[in-house]
Design a protein around this motif. Structure first.
Motif, PDB file in Angstrom:
ATOM      1  N   VAL A 144      73.364   3.352  27.326  1.00  0.00           N
ATOM      2  CA  VAL A 144      73.541   2.360  26.259  1.00  0.00           C
ATOM      3  C   VAL A 144      72.223   2.122  25.535  1.00  0.00           C
ATOM      4  O   VAL A 144      72.175   2.044  24.297  1.00  0.00           O
ATOM      5  N   ARG A 145      71.148   2.008  26.304  1.00  0.00           N
ATOM      6  CA  ARG A 145      69.829   1.805  25.688  1.00  0.00           C
ATOM      7  C   ARG A 145      69.433   3.016  24.831  1.00  0.00           C
ATOM      8  O   ARG A 145      68.830   2.852  23.754  1.00  0.00           O
ATOM      9  N   SER A 146      69.765   4.233  25.310  1.00  0.00           N
ATOM     10  CA  SER A 146      69.454   5.438  24.547  1.00  0.00           C
ATOM     11  C   SER A 146      70.244   5.469  23.243  1.00  0.00           C
ATOM     12  O   SER A 146      69.698   5.785  22.166  1.00  0.00           O
ATOM     13  N   MET A 147      71.546   5.111  23.325  1.00  0.00           N
ATOM     14  CA  MET A 147      72.357   5.053  22.097  1.00  0.00           C
ATOM     15  C   MET A 147      71.840   3.976  21.158  1.00  0.00           C
ATOM     16  O   MET A 147      71.826   4.155  19.934  1.00  0.00           O
ATOM     17  N   LEU A 148      71.412   2.848  21.721  1.00  0.00           N
ATOM     18  CA  LEU A 148      70.878   1.775  20.894  1.00  0.00           C
ATOM     19  C   LEU A 148      69.622   2.235  20.160  1.00  0.00           C
ATOM     20  O   LEU A 148      69.431   1.937  18.965  1.00  0.00           O
ATOM     21  N   ALA A 149      68.781   3.008  20.843  1.00  0.00           N
ATOM     22  CA  ALA A 149      67.553   3.514  20.208  1.00  0.00           C
ATOM     23  C   ALA A 149      67.884   4.445  19.042  1.00  0.00           C
ATOM     24  O   ALA A 149      67.272   4.373  17.970  1.00  0.00           O
ATOM     25  N   GLY A 150      68.913   5.342  19.224  1.00  0.00           N
ATOM     26  CA  GLY A 150      69.319   6.247  18.135  1.00  0.00           C
ATOM     27  C   GLY A 150      69.896   5.459  16.962  1.00  0.00           C
ATOM     28  O   GLY A 150      69.599   5.751  15.792  1.00  0.00           O
ATOM     29  N   ASN A 151      70.708   4.477  17.262  1.00  0.00           N
ATOM     30  CA  ASN A 151      71.286   3.650  16.201  1.00  0.00           C
ATOM     31  C   ASN A 151      70.209   2.887  15.445  1.00  0.00           C
ATOM     32  O   ASN A 151      70.237   2.789  14.210  1.00  0.00           O
ATOM     33  N   GLN A 152      69.262   2.339  16.173  1.00  0.00           N
ATOM     34  CA  GLN A 152      68.180   1.578  15.538  1.00  0.00           C
ATOM     35  C   GLN A 152      67.374   2.453  14.589  1.00  0.00           C
ATOM     36  O   GLN A 152      66.947   2.003  13.510  1.00  0.00           O
ATOM     37  N   LYS A 153      67.155   3.714  14.993  1.00  0.00           N
ATOM     38  CA  LYS A 153      66.370   4.631  14.141  1.00  0.00           C
ATOM     39  C   LYS A 153      67.070   4.863  12.803  1.00  0.00           C
ATOM     40  O   LYS A 153      66.434   4.823  11.722  1.00  0.00           O
ATOM     41  N   GLN A 154      68.386   5.111  12.850  1.00  0.00           N
ATOM     42  CA  GLN A 154      69.141   5.322  11.616  1.00  0.00           C
ATOM     43  C   GLN A 154      69.152   4.053  10.760  1.00  0.00           C
ATOM     44  O   GLN A 154      68.977   4.104   9.532  1.00  0.00           O
ATOM     45  N   ILE A 155      69.367   2.930  11.427  1.00  0.00           N
ATOM     46  CA  ILE A 155      69.444   1.663  10.695  1.00  0.00           C
ATOM     47  C   ILE A 155      68.102   1.323  10.046  1.00  0.00           C
ATOM     48  O   ILE A 155      68.040   0.859   8.884  1.00  0.00           O
ATOM     49  N   VAL A 156      67.013   1.591  10.742  1.00  0.00           N
ATOM     50  CA  VAL A 156      65.680   1.298  10.200  1.00  0.00           C
ATOM     51  C   VAL A 156      65.408   2.134   8.948  1.00  0.00           C
ATOM     52  O   VAL A 156      64.855   1.639   7.945  1.00  0.00           O
ATOM     53  N   GLN A 157      65.824   3.426   8.997  1.00  0.00           N
ATOM     54  CA  GLN A 157      65.613   4.292   7.840  1.00  0.00           C
ATOM     55  C   GLN A 157      66.380   3.780   6.624  1.00  0.00           C
ATOM     56  O   GLN A 157      65.851   3.696   5.512  1.00  0.00           O
ATOM     57  N   VAL A 158      67.645   3.426   6.815  1.00  0.00           N
ATOM     58  CA  VAL A 158      68.463   2.902   5.719  1.00  0.00           C
ATOM     59  C   VAL A 158      67.879   1.581   5.214  1.00  0.00           C
ATOM     60  O   VAL A 158      67.810   1.329   4.002  1.00  0.00           O
ATOM     61  N   LEU A 159      67.439   0.743   6.163  1.00  0.00           N
ATOM     62  CA  LEU A 159      66.872  -0.558   5.790  1.00  0.00           C
ATOM     63  C   LEU A 159      65.610  -0.385   4.946  1.00  0.00           C
ATOM     64  O   LEU A 159      65.400  -1.112   3.959  1.00  0.00           O
ATOM     65  N   GLN A 160      64.773   0.583   5.311  1.00  0.00           N
ATOM     66  CA  GLN A 160      63.548   0.827   4.536  1.00  0.00           C
ATOM     67  C   GLN A 160      63.868   1.291   3.108  1.00  0.00           C
ATOM     68  O   GLN A 160      63.233   0.855   2.143  1.00  0.00           O
ATOM     69  N   ASP A 161      64.877   2.169   2.967  1.00  0.00           N
ATOM     70  CA  ASP A 161      65.271   2.649   1.636  1.00  0.00           C
ATOM     71  C   ASP A 161      65.787   1.497   0.787  1.00  0.00           C
ATOM     72  O   ASP A 161      65.461   1.386  -0.419  1.00  0.00           O
ATOM     73  N   LEU A 162      66.597   0.646   1.374  1.00  0.00           N
ATOM     74  CA  LEU A 162      67.147  -0.490   0.639  1.00  0.00           C
ATOM     75  C   LEU A 162      66.035  -1.441   0.206  1.00  0.00           C
ATOM     76  O   LEU A 162      66.026  -1.932  -0.948  1.00  0.00           O
ATOM     77  N   GLU A 163      65.140  -1.730   1.150  1.00  0.00           N
ATOM     78  CA  GLU A 163      64.046  -2.654   0.828  1.00  0.00           C
ATOM     79  C   GLU A 163      63.123  -2.061  -0.252  1.00  0.00           C
ATOM     80  O   GLU A 163      62.615  -2.794  -1.135  1.00  0.00           O
ATOM     81  N   TYR A 164      62.871  -0.735  -0.181  1.00  0.00           N
ATOM     82  CA  TYR A 164      62.028  -0.096  -1.194  1.00  0.00           C
ATOM     83  C   TYR A 164      62.675  -0.195  -2.581  1.00  0.00           C
ATOM     84  O   TYR A 164      62.014  -0.504  -3.588  1.00  0.00           O
ATOM     85  N   HIS A 165      63.966   0.101  -2.693  1.00  0.00           N
ATOM     86  CA  HIS A 165      64.690   0.025  -3.948  1.00  0.00           C
ATOM     87  C   HIS A 165      64.704  -1.393  -4.485  1.00  0.00           C
ATOM     88  O   HIS A 165      64.497  -1.628  -5.686  1.00  0.00           O
ATOM     89  N   GLN A 166      64.912  -2.351  -3.574  1.00  0.00           N
ATOM     90  CA  GLN A 166      64.939  -3.748  -4.009  1.00  0.00           C
ATOM     91  C   GLN A 166      63.566  -4.207  -4.484  1.00  0.00           C
ATOM     92  O   GLN A 166      63.449  -4.978  -5.451  1.00  0.00           O
ATOM     93  N   THR A 167      62.507  -3.738  -3.850  1.00  0.00           N
ATOM     94  CA  THR A 167      61.154  -4.122  -4.249  1.00  0.00           C
ATOM     95  C   THR A 167      60.857  -3.650  -5.679  1.00  0.00           C
ATOM     96  O   THR A 167      60.248  -4.375  -6.501  1.00  0.00           O
ATOM     97  N   GLY A 168      61.293  -2.400  -6.008  1.00  0.00           N
ATOM     98  CA  GLY A 168      61.088  -1.882  -7.373  1.00  0.00           C
ATOM     99  C   GLY A 168      61.819  -2.725  -8.399  1.00  0.00           C
ATOM    100  O   GLY A 168      61.287  -3.045  -9.473  1.00  0.00           O
ATOM    101  N   ILE A 169      63.048  -3.110  -8.079  1.00  0.00           N
ATOM    102  CA  ILE A 169      63.839  -3.926  -9.004  1.00  0.00           C
ATOM    103  C   ILE A 169      63.214  -5.306  -9.180  1.00  0.00           C
ATOM    104  O   ILE A 169      63.086  -5.821 -10.304  1.00  0.00           O
ATOM    105  N   GLU A 170      62.830  -5.943  -8.073  1.00  0.00           N
ATOM    106  CA  GLU A 170      62.245  -7.273  -8.119  1.00  0.00           C
ATOM    107  C   GLU A 170      60.948  -7.268  -8.937  1.00  0.00           C
ATOM    108  O   GLU A 170      60.665  -8.188  -9.719  1.00  0.00           O
ATOM    109  N   SER A 171      60.158  -6.217  -8.764  1.00  0.00           N
ATOM    110  CA  SER A 171      58.863  -6.138  -9.500  1.00  0.00           C
ATOM    111  C   SER A 171      59.089  -5.988 -11.004  1.00  0.00           C
ATOM    112  O   SER A 171      58.435  -6.661 -11.829  1.00  0.00           O
ATOM    113  N   THR A 172      60.047  -5.105 -11.357  1.00  0.00           N
ATOM    114  CA  THR A 172      60.337  -4.875 -12.784  1.00  0.00           C
ATOM    115  C   THR A 172      60.957  -6.130 -13.400  1.00  0.00           C
ATOM    116  O   THR A 172      60.643  -6.510 -14.545  1.00  0.00           O
ATOM    117  N   LYS A 173      61.842  -6.815 -12.658  1.00  0.00           N
ATOM    118  CA  LYS A 173      62.463  -8.043 -13.144  1.00  0.00           C
ATOM    119  C   LYS A 173      61.417  -9.121 -13.389  1.00  0.00           C
ATOM    120  O   LYS A 173      61.453  -9.838 -14.407  1.00  0.00           O
TER     121      LYS A 173
END
Length: 328
Positions: free
Chosen positions: A225-254
């Motif tokens: 379970v801990r191993s699966m949680l680590a794999g899930n966290q890695k995918q989620i972190v990558q998606v979260l970083q992309d979302l935050e990066y995109h949002q930062t560009g929009i917020e700055s331009t706005k």
């Protein structure tokens, strides 16, 4: 022990005794017990309670020192010597009172003790009535038992001793069988105890083994379970970083566009607004990162039914006449 109405169990032989008409007083006397009672109440026993007089001279000058077995009388020293000088009593056995009291002549006293008739208390029993099955005296022979069949007490006693000996030999065989049976039962009991204790130890050892296996398997599942949680966290972190990066560009331009509208000069507006509008259009056209539903591996734990523990742990297999084993 009470056995039923009109009956009771003999405390000695366990036989059921029926109370005759007239009550317990009509039961046969136990002459052996009565003789023991007579022994306790003998002249010797009475002498220990209070000083007795010589039954010959009845004088108080000398203490009684001897007891005549045949005469059943106590004598002082002087009368004892006289008793042994008389021809008719010279062969009588004189026993010292002190030695009788110490129990030295208990067997002799028992052998010479007489059994007296129940109907004629002063007469010793000399015959056995075969008709009434009772010991009787000479007076009984000419009165109540005159027309009955009877024989000498010694002859009857010898026959009964032979019968008793035969009965004892027969019961001895049964008693030996009982002894063997008791030994076999005790051995079987010991065997059963040993088998049960061995089986209990096996169950306890199996319990510890199963518990250890369960703990090991539980640890493995938790690690998975801990191993699966680590794999899930890695995918989620990558998606979260992309979302935050995109949002930062929009917020700055706005923020830049908002400030330009609020505080930009005409010169700044005409110079920089076209680039800002172009940047906003690019951000709008840009594909926004999405969180895929397949990005997270969801796992459920399907536990075994508690009712199946008997099947998984093992169960007792009973074999008649054999040692019970644990089936796994």
């Amino acid at each position: 022990m009470y056995a039923g109405k009109g009956c009771f169990n003999c405390p000695e032989c366990r036989a059921d005794i029926t109370i005759p008409q007239g009550g317990v007083s009509r039961l046969k006397n136990n002459f052996f017990i009565l003789s023991l009672q007579d022994a306790l109440e003998s002249p010797v026993a009475a002498e220990e309670k209070e000083k007795s007089l010589c039954e010959c001279c009845e004088g108080a000058d000398e203490d009684v020192v001897n007891f005549c077995i045949e005469c059943n009388q106590k004598f002082c020293h002087s009368c004892s010597k006289l008793h042994q000088r008389i021809k008719a009593t010279s062969e009588h056995r004189m026993l010292a009172i002190d030695e009788i009291s110490s129990g030295k002549y208990a067997d002799v006293m028992r052998e010479t003790q007489k059994t007296y008739c129940l109907n004629h208390g002063t007469k010793p029993v000399e015959f056995y009535c075969d008709t009434c099955k009772n010991a009787i005296c000479i007076n009984c022979c000419v009165t109540d038992h005159k027309k009955h069949e009877y024989q000498g007490i010694k002859q009857a006693a010898d026959k009964m001793r032979a019968q008793l000996k035969s009965a004892l030999e027969s019961i001895g065989v049964i008693n030996n069988k009982l002894t063997c049976g008791i030994g076999d039962a005790k051995a079987l009991q010991e065997q059963a105890d040993m088998a049960a204790n061995k089986l209990i130890n096996e169950i306890q050892n199996h319990e510890r083994s199963v518990i250890q296996e369960i703990k090991s398997y539980s640890t493995k599942l938790q690690d998975d379970v801990r191993s699966m949680l680590a794999g899930n966290q890695k995918q989620i972190v990558q998606v979260l970083q992309d979302l935050e990066y995109h949002q930062t560009g929009i917020e700055s331009t706005k923020k830049f566009a908002t400030n330009m509208i609020a505080a930009g000069t005409d010169g700044e507006t005409v110079t920089m607004v076209p680039d800002c509008i172009h940047q906003l259009r690019l951000l709008h056209q840009q594909t926004m990162p999405e969180v895929p539903s397949t990005a997270v591996t969801i796992t459920e734990m399907v536990f075994a039914d508690k009712k199946d523990i008997r099947k998984d742990f093992g169960h007792l297999h009973v074999c008649q006449g054999k040692v019970v084993k644990l089936q796994r």
